[in-house]
Motif scaffolding. Structure first.
Motif, PDB file in Angstrom:
ATOM      1  N   VAL A 127       0.733  -1.069   0.062  1.00  0.00           N
ATOM      2  CA  VAL A 127      -0.062   0.136  -0.070  1.00  0.00           C
ATOM      3  C   VAL A 127       0.866   1.249  -0.112  1.00  0.00           C
ATOM      4  N   CYS A 128       1.420   1.577  -1.190  1.00  0.00           N
ATOM      5  CA  CYS A 128       2.395   2.677  -1.317  1.00  0.00           C
ATOM      6  C   CYS A 128       1.646   4.174  -1.686  1.00  0.00           C
ATOM      7  N   GLY A 129       0.546   4.088  -1.802  1.00  0.00           N
ATOM      8  CA  GLY A 129      -0.225   5.235  -2.293  1.00  0.00           C
ATOM      9  C   GLY A 129       0.160   5.534  -3.866  1.00  0.00           C
ATOM     10  N   HIS A 130      -0.835   6.287  -4.402  1.00  0.00           N
ATOM     11  CA  HIS A 130      -0.598   6.739  -5.840  1.00  0.00           C
ATOM     12  C   HIS A 130      -0.902   8.066  -5.783  1.00  0.00           C
ATOM     13  N   PHE A 131       0.238   9.100  -6.618  1.00  0.00           N
ATOM     14  CA  PHE A 131       0.018  10.280  -6.764  1.00  0.00           C
ATOM     15  C   PHE A 131       0.019  10.614  -8.234  1.00  0.00           C
ATOM     16  N   ILE A 132      -1.202  11.613  -8.434  1.00  0.00           N
ATOM     17  CA  ILE A 132      -1.394  11.981  -9.837  1.00  0.00           C
ATOM     18  C   ILE A 132      -0.835  13.485 -10.089  1.00  0.00           C
ATOM     19  N   CYS A 166       7.290  17.396  -3.938  1.00  0.00           N
ATOM     20  CA  CYS A 166       8.561  16.605  -3.684  1.00  0.00           C
ATOM     21  C   CYS A 166       8.567  15.735  -2.488  1.00  0.00           C
ATOM     22  N   ASP A 167       7.299  15.700  -1.637  1.00  0.00           N
ATOM     23  CA  ASP A 167       7.391  14.606  -0.810  1.00  0.00           C
ATOM     24  C   ASP A 167       6.944  13.153  -1.407  1.00  0.00           C
ATOM     25  N   TYR A 168       6.589  13.300  -2.765  1.00  0.00           N
ATOM     26  CA  TYR A 168       6.176  12.274  -3.282  1.00  0.00           C
ATOM     27  C   TYR A 168       6.885  11.725  -4.545  1.00  0.00           C
ATOM     28  N   VAL A 169       7.574  12.795  -5.109  1.00  0.00           N
ATOM     29  CA  VAL A 169       8.285  12.466  -6.468  1.00  0.00           C
ATOM     30  C   VAL A 169       9.452  13.666  -6.659  1.00  0.00           C
ATOM     31  N   SER A 170      10.427  13.510  -6.846  1.00  0.00           N
ATOM     32  CA  SER A 170      11.625  14.470  -7.162  1.00  0.00           C
ATOM     33  C   SER A 170      11.410  14.797  -8.729  1.00  0.00           C
ATOM     34  N   SER A 171      10.333  15.315  -9.188  1.00  0.00           N
ATOM     35  CA  SER A 171      10.282  15.952 -10.559  1.00  0.00           C
ATOM     36  C   SER A 171       9.850  17.068 -10.638  1.00  0.00           C
ATOM     37  N   PRO A 172      10.481  17.989 -11.881  1.00  0.00           N
ATOM     38  CA  PRO A 172      10.263  19.403 -11.919  1.00  0.00           C
ATOM     39  C   PRO A 172       8.990  19.486 -12.784  1.00  0.00           C
ATOM     40  N   GLN A 173       8.350  18.523 -13.210  1.00  0.00           N
ATOM     41  CA  GLN A 173       7.163  18.713 -14.100  1.00  0.00           C
ATOM     42  C   GLN A 173       5.803  19.056 -13.571  1.00  0.00           C
ATOM     43  N   PHE A 174       5.389  18.872 -12.120  1.00  0.00           N
ATOM     44  CA  PHE A 174       4.179  19.066 -11.597  1.00  0.00           C
ATOM     45  C   PHE A 174       3.869  20.382 -11.036  1.00  0.00           C
ATOM     46  N   ARG A 175       2.576  20.694 -11.318  1.00  0.00           N
ATOM     47  CA  ARG A 175       2.107  21.871 -10.377  1.00  0.00           C
ATOM     48  C   ARG A 175       1.424  21.771  -9.343  1.00  0.00           C
ATOM     49  N   GLY A 176       1.492  20.584  -8.752  1.00  0.00           N
ATOM     50  CA  GLY A 176       0.535  20.216  -7.668  1.00  0.00           C
ATOM     51  C   GLY A 176       0.028  18.812  -8.184  1.00  0.00           C
ATOM     52  N   GLY A 177      -0.886  18.179  -7.172  1.00  0.00           N
ATOM     53  CA  GLY A 177      -1.588  16.967  -7.471  1.00  0.00           C
ATOM     54  C   GLY A 177      -2.488  16.433  -6.560  1.00  0.00           C
TER      55      GLY A 177
END
Length: 436
Positions: A127-132, A166-177
């Motif tokens: 149960v890792c959680g999903h981030f969109i 950044c708590d979920y993914v170290s990517s520059p592409q997202f504006r929130g989720g």
């Protein structure tokens, strides 16, 4: 980017490289059979298992090796998602039935979670959680609407501001989720191997490299060709999803095959992978041509699926664009080679809903629209109970019209123009409460 960069990758799916199938005894299909299951993926295995436990004698056929199809070619994401939203479903079926359909996804995930635990299947269920993540700021409205729907059917969902991505993914592409903490992941190959083990324990026979064709319902029996053998079976189960071909003309008119490509890096330092995925979550973007990714279950690779034009007979032609998508998400991977690249066919339907039912003597659980890991377990058991005449086979998907379209017979020419249209839409402002 030159193709030389991809010189040393394997086209074997990572999941197959890391799974260990039980020894499968040699078997053959007989001219008379009780139940023939076509397809040795999650749908076929789950249905066969519960049929055998209900007293039926079952043989599983596959045109390729065991589990060759999307069951060992997906991303391993486990969710309770049903693709259409409440507004669209309610317009067609009314809100009460729409909620029944949507809650089927919740029931399916709960079923898989319990099944894996009860059967002792070691498949890295987590149960890792999903981030969109919103790839554009105007996609946040659609994520808010999707999150509200999930909460309405009992699934926890939390909007995440840009500062906390950044708590979920170290990517520059997202504006929130949007974060869905109860959604999970598995190792698909290890799940498949566990299902094969259970089927063998019930005496189910496997006949790989045996293509089914000429499937016909003759009223009091099913007729088919299994390789060169004419077979008469009491019942037949279609579990082919995106690999449905013309063996059953009725089914081929109802399942659309969509392709994606999946990449896995070479083994990396686990600390580097953890920096990319602080919570080991499954990650998606809000594009119609979606990119989805995760850390590998062993924590030493990045595994990423992306929707690009794919020639499944020549994967190298799609690699530059697929790799560009990977680097768009993680520029940090610029110097990391790919270890595995593979493609797979996903079964879609014109309703965007999975379908389960019995037509004459043919049962089917099919058309998962990219949500098959959990749904196959649930619908496989439900289909078996329907065929056995047992209680407990009811689902919120029962009785839905299995739609086709005029002149559709499984054509594939439309894929590239549709992907091109989706590319355009992904660059345009959102038209409202949508994700893609």
């Amino acid at each position: 980017m030159t193709l030389e960069f991809f010189a040393n990758y394997s086209e074997q799916p990572l999941w197959r490289a890391e799974m260990t199938l039980p020894k499968i005894p040699a078997a053959q299909v007989e001219p008379r059979e009780d139940v023939v299951v076509v397809g040795s993926g999650f749908s076929g295995l789950n249905t066969a298992l519960h049929l055998a436990r209900g007293g039926r004698k079952v043989v599983i056929l596959d045109a390729e090796e065991i589990g060759h199809g999307c069951s060992t070619r997906n991303g391993g994401q486990v969710s309770s998602e049903i693709k259409p939203d409440l507004v669209g479903l309610a317009a067609r079926f009314g809100e009460t039935r729409a909620m029944e359909i949507l809650r089927t996804g919740v029931e399916a995930h709960r079923h898989l979670r319990n099944f894996v635990a009860d059967e002792g299947i070691d498949c890295n269920y987590s149960v890792c959680g999903h981030f969109i993540g919103a790839h554009r700021e105007d996609r946040l409205q659609g994520l808010e609407a999707f999150g509200a729907l999930q909460r309405k059917i009992g699934i926890e969902a939390e909007m995440v501001p840009a500062a906390r991505v950044c708590d979920y993914v170290s990517s520059p592409q997202f504006r929130g989720g949007l974060h869905l903490p109860d959604w999970a992941s598995v190792h698909p190959g290890r799940l498949l191997a566990g299902l094969v083990r259970l089927c063998l324990e019930e005496g189910i026979r496997f006949v790989p490299h045996c293509r089914a064709s000429a499937i016909e319902d003759r009223g009091d029996y099913m007729s088919l060709m299994a390789g060169q053998v004419r077979v008469r079976a009491d019942h037949l189960v279609m579990g082919t999803d995106g690999y449905t071909d013309g063996a059953s003309k009725w089914m081929r008119r109802r399942v659309v095959s969509l392709a994606s490509v999946v990449m896995a890096t070479v083994p990396m330092d686990r600390a580097e992978v953890t920096r990319l995925y602080p919570r080991a979550s499954m990650i998606y973007d809000t594009r119609l041509n979606v990119t989805y990714h995760r850390p590998s279950p062993d924590g030493d690779r990045v595994v990423m699926g992306t929707v690009v034009p794919v020639d499944t007979k020549n994967l190298r032609t799609c690699l530059p664009r697929a790799r560009d998508n990977m680097l768009r998400v993680f520029p940090q991977l610029a110097g990391v080679p790919l270890g595995h690249v593979w493609s797979g066919w996903v079964g879609a339907t014109f309703s965007h809903l999975p379908h389960v039912g019995v037509k004459g003597r043919m049962g089917y659980a099919i058309g998962y629209n990219g949500t098959g890991v959990a749904m196959t377990s649930f619908l496989g058991q439900a289909l078996a109970r329907k065929l056995l005449g047992q209680p407990g086979g009811e689902t919120g998907l029962d009785g839905l019209e299995f739609e086709t379209r005029p002149f559709f017979h499984g054509q594939t020419w439309y894929r590239r123009p549709v992907l091109a249209l989706h590319d355009v839409k992904d660059r345009l402002p959102s038209r409202g409460a949508t994700i893609g």
